[in-house]
Design a protein around this motif. Structure first.
Motif, PDB file in Angstrom:
ATOM      1  N   GLN A 130       0.884  -1.169   0.000  1.00 48.82           N
ATOM      2  CA  GLN A 130       0.000   0.000   0.000  1.00 48.82           C
ATOM      3  C   GLN A 130       0.914   1.209   0.000  1.00 48.82           C
ATOM      4  OE1 GLN A 130      -3.435  -0.260  -0.040  1.00 48.82           O
ATOM      5  NE2 GLN A 130      -3.041  -2.443  -0.254  1.00 48.82           N
ATOM      6  N   LEU A 131       0.703   2.100  -0.919  1.00 54.64           N
ATOM      7  CA  LEU A 131       1.573   3.259  -1.070  1.00 54.64           C
ATOM      8  C   LEU A 131       0.726   4.515  -0.906  1.00 54.64           C
ATOM      9  CD1 LEU A 131       4.442   4.189  -1.847  1.00 54.64           C
ATOM     10  CD2 LEU A 131       3.747   4.028  -4.236  1.00 54.64           C
ATOM     11  N   GLY A 132       1.009   5.268   0.143  1.00 55.21           N
ATOM     12  CA  GLY A 132       0.295   6.518   0.396  1.00 55.21           C
ATOM     13  C   GLY A 132       1.133   7.692  -0.050  1.00 55.21           C
ATOM     14  N   LEU A 133       0.494   8.649  -0.702  1.00 57.97           N
ATOM     15  CA  LEU A 133       1.206   9.799  -1.237  1.00 57.97           C
ATOM     16  C   LEU A 133       0.831  11.071  -0.487  1.00 57.97           C
ATOM     17  CD1 LEU A 133       0.642   9.141  -5.051  1.00 57.97           C
ATOM     18  CD2 LEU A 133       2.507   8.316  -3.600  1.00 57.97           C
ATOM     19  N   CYS A 134       1.790  11.994  -0.376  1.00 57.32           N
ATOM     20  CA  CYS A 134       1.509  13.309   0.184  1.00 57.32           C
ATOM     21  C   CYS A 134       2.473  14.305  -0.447  1.00 57.32           C
ATOM     22  CB  CYS A 134       1.625  13.299   1.710  1.00 57.32           C
ATOM     23  SG  CYS A 134       3.230  12.821   2.336  1.00 57.32           S
ATOM     24  N   GLY A 135       2.206  15.567  -0.248  1.00 55.35           N
ATOM     25  CA  GLY A 135       3.104  16.615  -0.719  1.00 55.35           C
ATOM     26  C   GLY A 135       3.447  16.528  -2.194  1.00 55.35           C
ATOM     27  N   GLU A 136       4.744  16.538  -2.470  1.00 52.68           N
ATOM     28  CA  GLU A 136       5.231  16.528  -3.856  1.00 52.68           C
ATOM     29  C   GLU A 136       4.723  15.328  -4.639  1.00 52.68           C
ATOM     30  OE1 GLU A 136       9.438  16.388  -6.369  1.00 52.68           O
ATOM     31  OE2 GLU A 136       9.508  16.374  -4.173  1.00 52.68           O
ATOM     32  N   ALA A 137       4.604  14.179  -3.990  1.00 48.95           N
ATOM     33  CA  ALA A 137       4.143  12.973  -4.695  1.00 48.95           C
ATOM     34  C   ALA A 137       2.708  13.131  -5.190  1.00 48.95           C
ATOM     35  CB  ALA A 137       4.272  11.753  -3.789  1.00 48.95           C
ATOM     36  N   VAL A 138       1.872  13.819  -4.445  1.00 46.94           N
ATOM     37  CA  VAL A 138       0.486  14.043  -4.885  1.00 46.94           C
ATOM     38  C   VAL A 138       0.477  14.913  -6.139  1.00 46.94           C
ATOM     39  CG1 VAL A 138      -1.724  15.100  -4.289  1.00 46.94           C
ATOM     40  CG2 VAL A 138      -0.504  13.730  -2.597  1.00 46.94           C
ATOM     41  N   ARG A 139       1.263  15.964  -6.121  1.00 45.09           N
ATOM     42  CA  ARG A 139       1.339  16.833  -7.299  1.00 45.09           C
ATOM     43  C   ARG A 139       1.844  16.063  -8.514  1.00 45.09           C
ATOM     44  NH1 ARG A 139       4.742  18.667 -10.373  1.00 45.09           N
ATOM     45  NH2 ARG A 139       6.566  18.217  -9.097  1.00 45.09           N
ATOM     46  N   ARG A 140       2.902  15.287  -8.320  1.00 50.03           N
ATOM     47  CA  ARG A 140       3.447  14.500  -9.430  1.00 50.03           C
ATOM     48  C   ARG A 140       2.429  13.470  -9.931  1.00 50.03           C
ATOM     49  NH1 ARG A 140       9.301  13.797 -10.103  1.00 50.03           N
ATOM     50  NH2 ARG A 140      10.366  15.463  -8.989  1.00 50.03           N
ATOM     51  N   TYR A 141       1.729  12.839  -8.993  1.00 53.03           N
ATOM     52  CA  TYR A 141       0.709  11.845  -9.367  1.00 53.03           C
ATOM     53  C   TYR A 141      -0.349  12.498 -10.256  1.00 53.03           C
ATOM     54  CZ  TYR A 141      -3.107   8.510  -8.822  1.00 53.03           C
ATOM     55  OH  TYR A 141      -4.129   7.635  -9.067  1.00 53.03           O
ATOM     56  N   ALA A 142      -0.841  13.647  -9.829  1.00 53.07           N
ATOM     57  CA  ALA A 142      -1.904  14.316 -10.584  1.00 53.07           C
ATOM     58  C   ALA A 142      -1.410  14.890 -11.907  1.00 53.07           C
ATOM     59  CB  ALA A 142      -2.516  15.425  -9.734  1.00 53.07           C
ATOM     60  N   ASP A 143      -0.223  15.477 -11.905  1.00 50.95           N
ATOM     61  CA  ASP A 143       0.255  16.204 -13.082  1.00 50.95           C
ATOM     62  C   ASP A 143       1.101  15.388 -14.043  1.00 50.95           C
ATOM     63  OD1 ASP A 143      -0.992  18.426 -11.993  1.00 50.95           O
ATOM     64  OD2 ASP A 143       0.869  19.281 -11.192  1.00 50.95           O
ATOM     65  N   GLU A 144       1.778  14.338 -13.535  1.00 56.85           N
ATOM     66  CA  GLU A 144       2.742  13.633 -14.378  1.00 56.85           C
ATOM     67  C   GLU A 144       2.479  12.142 -14.536  1.00 56.85           C
ATOM     68  OE1 GLU A 144       6.629  14.382 -12.722  1.00 56.85           O
ATOM     69  OE2 GLU A 144       6.157  16.504 -12.388  1.00 56.85           O
ATOM     70  N   TRP A 145       2.079  11.463 -13.465  1.00 61.20           N
ATOM     71  CA  TRP A 145       2.062  10.007 -13.477  1.00 61.20           C
ATOM     72  C   TRP A 145       0.754   9.400 -13.974  1.00 61.20           C
ATOM     73  CZ3 TRP A 145       3.910   9.639  -7.738  1.00 61.20           C
ATOM     74  CH2 TRP A 145       5.193  10.171  -7.633  1.00 61.20           C
ATOM     75  N   THR A 146      -0.351  10.084 -13.791  1.00 64.82           N
ATOM     76  CA  THR A 146      -1.646   9.510 -14.162  1.00 64.82           C
ATOM     77  C   THR A 146      -1.793   9.542 -15.679  1.00 64.82           C
ATOM     78  OG1 THR A 146      -2.622  10.213 -12.087  1.00 64.82           O
ATOM     79  CG2 THR A 146      -4.147   9.674 -13.865  1.00 64.82           C
ATOM     80  N   VAL A 147      -1.974   8.363 -16.264  1.00 63.47           N
ATOM     81  CA  VAL A 147      -2.134   8.274 -17.712  1.00 63.47           C
ATOM     82  C   VAL A 147      -3.562   7.913 -18.101  1.00 63.47           C
ATOM     83  CG1 VAL A 147       0.298   7.773 -18.135  1.00 63.47           C
ATOM     84  CG2 VAL A 147      -1.287   5.888 -17.780  1.00 63.47           C
ATOM     85  N   GLY A 148      -4.392   7.564 -17.142  1.00 61.18           N
ATOM     86  CA  GLY A 148      -5.789   7.266 -17.437  1.00 61.18           C
ATOM     87  C   GLY A 148      -6.573   6.995 -16.169  1.00 61.18           C
ATOM     88  N   ILE A 149      -7.840   7.347 -16.212  1.00 56.08           N
ATOM     89  CA  ILE A 149      -8.756   7.079 -15.106  1.00 56.08           C
ATOM     90  C   ILE A 149     -10.042   6.544 -15.718  1.00 56.08           C
ATOM     91  CG2 ILE A 149     -10.105   8.077 -13.214  1.00 56.08           C
ATOM     92  CD1 ILE A 149      -7.979  10.281 -13.008  1.00 56.08           C
ATOM     93  N   SER A 150     -10.523   5.432 -15.170  1.00 49.72           N
ATOM     94  CA  SER A 150     -11.796   4.897 -15.656  1.00 49.72           C
ATOM     95  C   SER A 150     -12.717   4.606 -14.472  1.00 49.72           C
ATOM     96  CB  SER A 150     -11.575   3.637 -16.497  1.00 49.72           C
ATOM     97  OG  SER A 150     -10.897   2.655 -15.754  1.00 49.72           O
ATOM     98  N   ASP A 151     -14.001   4.661 -14.738  1.00 53.65           N
ATOM     99  CA  ASP A 151     -15.012   4.418 -13.720  1.00 53.65           C
ATOM    100  C   ASP A 151     -15.221   2.913 -13.595  1.00 53.65           C
ATOM    101  OD1 ASP A 151     -17.144   4.398 -11.975  1.00 53.65           O
ATOM    102  OD2 ASP A 151     -18.551   5.336 -13.368  1.00 53.65           O
ATOM    103  N   ALA A 152     -14.861   2.359 -12.451  1.00 58.15           N
ATOM    104  CA  ALA A 152     -15.031   0.926 -12.201  1.00 58.15           C
ATOM    105  C   ALA A 152     -16.257   0.647 -11.338  1.00 58.15           C
ATOM    106  CB  ALA A 152     -13.777   0.367 -11.535  1.00 58.15           C
ATOM    107  N   THR A 153     -17.091   1.663 -11.103  1.00 53.15           N
ATOM    108  CA  THR A 153     -18.271   1.488 -10.252  1.00 53.15           C
ATOM    109  C   THR A 153     -19.215   0.418 -10.793  1.00 53.15           C
ATOM    110  OG1 THR A 153     -18.062   3.795  -9.570  1.00 53.15           O
ATOM    111  CG2 THR A 153     -20.157   2.693  -9.100  1.00 53.15           C
TER     112      THR A 153
END
Length: 154
Positions: free
Chosen positions: A85-108
């Motif tokens: 389990q990897l929890g992100l905060c600070g700089e990692a959150v910004r990087r996750y949102a701006d750089e690392w996320t390549v796709g989001i899909s609704d799995a509901t």
């Protein structure tokens, strides 16, 4: 190759299944590896850390925290092995949102389908569905779908 990470969005569902949802995020492997390289264990471990005070300083400054949680079956019972389990905060959150996320899909809808199968005691079908590579475009663990099904039950 992107990693598929199932994130359960915490929230309540009413009897009609309305409420928060479940998303599957595809993140870059480079981002995941950066987070691991910059992570600190979420709890103090004698022999890994020089002392508790040093660990406390490290965990406050780290942009990511690592812990090992038990995987769960479709009924959310702990299994004999654990997953990172990897929890992100600070700089990692910004990087996750701006750089690392390549796709989001609704799995509901998938979570609701798995939940319906589990509720109907059709565990084989629920397990097959949760491991179906086409469900989210890639493979997500049974435990993730167990969490999704639990979220759908709430």
């Amino acid at each position: 190759m992107p990693l598929v990470v199932a994130n359960v969005v915490v929230g309540e569902f009413d009897d009609a299944g309305q409420g928060e949802g479940v998303e599957a995020d595809e993140s870059s492997r480079d981002g995941f590896e950066w987070a691991l390289r910059h992570a600190c264990l979420s709890s103090y471990v004698r022999g890994v850390h020089p002392d508790r005070a040093t660990w406390q300083r490290q965990v406050k400054q780290a942009p990511a925290r690592v812990q090992w949680d038990p995987e769960r079956d479709l009924h959310l019972r702990p299994l004999a092995y654990r997953s990172l389990q990897l929890g992100l905060c600070g700089e990692a959150v910004r990087r996750y949102a701006d750089e690392w996320t390549v796709g989001i899909s609704d799995a509901t809808p998938l979570a609701h389908e798995v939940h319906a199968l589990v509720s109907g005691s059709d565990l084989d079908a629920a397990a097959r569905l949760s491991m179906n590579r086409h469900s989210l475009g890639s493979r997500v663990s049974t435990a993730d779908h167990g969490h999704m099904a639990a979220q759908a039950r709430r």
